[in-house]
Design a protein around this motif. Sequence first.
Motif, PDB file in Angstrom:
ATOM      1  N   PRO A 238      11.404 -19.252  -3.961  1.00 61.55           N
ATOM      2  CA  PRO A 238      10.806 -18.413  -5.734  1.00 61.55           C
ATOM      3  C   PRO A 238      12.596 -17.606  -6.342  1.00 61.55           C
ATOM      4  CG  PRO A 238      10.441 -16.407  -3.859  1.00 61.55           C
ATOM      5  CD  PRO A 238      10.781 -18.148  -3.107  1.00 61.55           C
ATOM      6  N   ALA A 239      12.013 -17.286  -6.830  1.00 64.60           N
ATOM      7  CA  ALA A 239      13.968 -17.177  -7.822  1.00 64.60           C
ATOM      8  C   ALA A 239      14.413 -15.600  -7.393  1.00 64.60           C
ATOM      9  CB  ALA A 239      13.802 -17.640  -9.125  1.00 64.60           C
ATOM     10  N   PRO A 240      14.878 -15.421  -6.802  1.00 58.69           N
ATOM     11  CA  PRO A 240      15.744 -13.549  -6.764  1.00 58.69           C
ATOM     12  C   PRO A 240      14.909 -12.685  -8.131  1.00 58.69           C
ATOM     13  CG  PRO A 240      17.649 -15.504  -6.391  1.00 58.69           C
ATOM     14  CD  PRO A 240      16.105 -16.747  -7.099  1.00 58.69           C
ATOM     15  N   GLY A 241      14.800 -11.699  -7.787  1.00 63.68           N
ATOM     16  CA  GLY A 241      14.032 -11.296  -8.632  1.00 63.68           C
ATOM     17  C   GLY A 241      15.354  -9.664  -9.036  1.00 63.68           C
ATOM     18  N   PRO A 242      15.085  -8.619  -9.955  1.00 64.70           N
ATOM     19  CA  PRO A 242      16.360  -7.896  -9.960  1.00 64.70           C
ATOM     20  C   PRO A 242      16.227  -6.934  -8.988  1.00 64.70           C
ATOM     21  CG  PRO A 242      14.062  -7.686 -11.167  1.00 64.70           C
ATOM     22  CD  PRO A 242      13.669  -8.600 -10.307  1.00 64.70           C
ATOM     23  N   GLY A 243      15.659  -7.359  -8.290  1.00 63.11           N
ATOM     24  CA  GLY A 243      16.052  -6.098  -6.583  1.00 63.11           C
ATOM     25  C   GLY A 243      13.872  -5.210  -6.168  1.00 63.11           C
ATOM     26  N   PRO A 244      13.862  -4.569  -5.167  1.00 58.14           N
ATOM     27  CA  PRO A 244      12.601  -3.986  -4.550  1.00 58.14           C
ATOM     28  C   PRO A 244      11.779  -3.357  -6.676  1.00 58.14           C
ATOM     29  CG  PRO A 244      14.344  -2.843  -3.498  1.00 58.14           C
ATOM     30  CD  PRO A 244      14.699  -3.906  -4.378  1.00 58.14           C
ATOM     31  N   VAL A 245      10.366  -3.446  -6.143  1.00 58.34           N
ATOM     32  CA  VAL A 245       9.371  -3.274  -7.863  1.00 58.34           C
ATOM     33  C   VAL A 245       9.560  -1.874  -7.197  1.00 58.34           C
ATOM     34  CG1 VAL A 245       7.290  -3.717  -8.573  1.00 58.34           C
ATOM     35  CG2 VAL A 245       8.789  -5.531  -7.626  1.00 58.34           C
ATOM     36  N   LEU A 246       9.222  -1.099  -8.086  1.00 58.88           N
ATOM     37  CA  LEU A 246       9.050  -0.014  -7.489  1.00 58.88           C
ATOM     38  C   LEU A 246       7.539   0.801  -8.427  1.00 58.88           C
ATOM     39  CD1 LEU A 246      12.611   1.841  -8.869  1.00 58.88           C
ATOM     40  CD2 LEU A 246      12.189   0.940  -6.693  1.00 58.88           C
ATOM     41  N   VAL A 247       7.312   0.974  -7.279  1.00 58.52           N
ATOM     42  CA  VAL A 247       5.590   1.475  -7.692  1.00 58.52           C
ATOM     43  C   VAL A 247       5.382   2.993  -7.085  1.00 58.52           C
ATOM     44  CG1 VAL A 247       4.325  -0.429  -7.819  1.00 58.52           C
ATOM     45  CG2 VAL A 247       4.680   0.269  -5.358  1.00 58.52           C
ATOM     46  N   ASP A 248       4.331   3.693  -8.311  1.00 63.60           N
ATOM     47  CA  ASP A 248       3.825   4.600  -7.435  1.00 63.60           C
ATOM     48  C   ASP A 248       2.530   5.156  -6.868  1.00 63.60           C
ATOM     49  OD1 ASP A 248       3.752   7.580  -7.472  1.00 63.60           O
ATOM     50  OD2 ASP A 248       3.438   8.000  -8.940  1.00 63.60           O
ATOM     51  N   ILE A 249       2.857   5.020  -5.639  1.00 60.82           N
ATOM     52  CA  ILE A 249       1.089   4.533  -4.582  1.00 60.82           C
ATOM     53  C   ILE A 249       2.060   5.904  -3.203  1.00 60.82           C
ATOM     54  CG2 ILE A 249       1.006   2.573  -5.501  1.00 60.82           C
ATOM     55  CD1 ILE A 249       0.758   1.284  -2.784  1.00 60.82           C
ATOM     56  N   GLY A 250       0.504   6.471  -2.742  1.00 58.80           N
ATOM     57  CA  GLY A 250       0.878   6.963  -1.923  1.00 58.80           C
ATOM     58  C   GLY A 250       0.293   6.285  -0.891  1.00 58.80           C
ATOM     59  N   PRO A 251       0.221   6.815   1.070  1.00 58.35           N
ATOM     60  CA  PRO A 251      -0.273   6.302   2.177  1.00 58.35           C
ATOM     61  C   PRO A 251      -1.902   6.694   2.072  1.00 58.35           C
ATOM     62  CG  PRO A 251       0.948   7.900   2.865  1.00 58.35           C
ATOM     63  CD  PRO A 251       1.113   8.043   1.265  1.00 58.35           C
ATOM     64  N   ASP A 252      -2.914   6.659   0.897  1.00 58.59           N
ATOM     65  CA  ASP A 252      -4.048   6.999   0.490  1.00 58.59           C
ATOM     66  C   ASP A 252      -4.518   5.622  -0.088  1.00 58.59           C
ATOM     67  OD1 ASP A 252      -4.443   9.435   2.477  1.00 58.59           O
ATOM     68  OD2 ASP A 252      -4.379  10.883   0.715  1.00 58.59           O
ATOM     69  N   ASP A 253      -3.539   4.566  -0.068  1.00 54.84           N
ATOM     70  CA  ASP A 253      -3.983   4.385  -0.849  1.00 54.84           C
ATOM     71  C   ASP A 253      -4.312   3.062  -0.941  1.00 54.84           C
ATOM     72  OD1 ASP A 253      -3.700   5.119  -4.252  1.00 54.84           O
ATOM     73  OD2 ASP A 253      -1.908   5.288  -3.617  1.00 54.84           O
TER      74      ASP A 253
END
Length: 484
Positions: free
Chosen positions: A120-135
Amino acid sequence: MLIHQALDERAAEYGGHIALIDDNGPVTYSQLVSTADSYAAALVEAGVGPGCLVPVRITRSARMVTLLLAVLKTGAAYCPIDVKWPDERVRELLRLLRAPLFITDTPLAGAPCWTPPATPAPGPGPVLVDIGPDDPACVFFTSGSTGTPKGVVTPHRAVLRLFDSGPLAAFAPGRVLPQLAPVGWDACGLELWGMLSRGGTVVLPDEEHLLPDTLRELVERHGVNTLVLVASVVNLLVRLDPDCFGGIDLMFIGGERLAPEPVRTLLLSHPDTTVHNCYGPVESFAFATMHPIRPEDCDRPHGVPIGRPVPGTEVHLIDGELCVAGAGLAQGYLHDPERTAERFVTVDVQGVPTRVYRTGDRAERDAEGVLHFLGRADRQVKIRGYRVELGEVESHSADRAGVRDCVAVALPGRSGAYERLALAFTGEADPDRVRAELCERLPGHLVPDLVRRLDELPHNANGKVDHRAVTELLRVPAQERGRR
């Protein structure tokens, strides 16, 4: 804590340690996380994100694990698809998942397939997502009594609850485990995320079956010292060569009821190996109870105990039925509120409303608080570790042309555990054709090993099909039936 966050922490702590080993060589924690970040960025561009359920059909490999991790890093949940499942079954699962795309190296006509690039092409960095342990983290499909597979939606907390304390906390740097469970099982998730969230190493062999020579090679070549196995595989290995477990010092056996004699042989042959009997439905991810097995457990009247609850888990006996509660519970069945409401119920436990999963298993607790499995309250069976709803097999078989009435049964082997699935039917259909058509529709563990046409099905005094009589008929080879 989320699964991918745990792996990010391990990569920061043990970046140069070996996370995965497959035929292409070792993969370090840093490489695993970095590549998963790049794949995750590409998946986000393709429309994957929180709330998505993403099926993944990739051959067992480090690439497969990296893509599963990438899905989690987008905030979506993955659904593992076995490469051996027939296309018709896969299409049914894609429909049930309402998947935005299908990650696969083998495209399926008409499906929204995404073939991941080899690098895969290098990405800009880790994807930031708003989820929690219950998801949701993953969806596992299991056999359904109505003929439709059930998707069990498992949250992040259900997976990670197992590894902070208790026997599975032994997963750590220095532990080396082969990933052997079918990829569609929750046990595969336990093998992967248990080891990788704790800093251990997972070996991904390309062999489909574990035999004594294979196990010896894994120990000698990669330093494998830990196993998670179904009871039927343990029975086979002990029968073929009990010494093949040399080098293994920690074992977890689950998936089906243990046969005492193979376990006794294992314990006496390897007295320094710690062996746990594990019990748990997929609805409470992987394991709900465990018991460290001693030789004297093999002489108990109900067999080897299933033990006590694992961390983050409670077990309640309600009218003799084993009910599981706690952090391991699934959200429920995918897009099936009726079935969810039937099996996931709220009960009063010492004055506290408690959500439990009704397993359908019967059990009892002894004076020491140890649980003993007594059997099923319905027709669900375990065959070679696979959960099989006989009703699902019958539903698909009844749809075959020339099949009038049919009944599916499980046949026990020498150890007493169920080893084969069988189908008896009346009508003019050819048994070989019926089985061939089922192979085109169902995964292998739901296809009867034996299909036999009978003039009529035996019935009991109440006019219902006598399943025990059918079982006895099918245990006798067709050419011998006339001699008895």
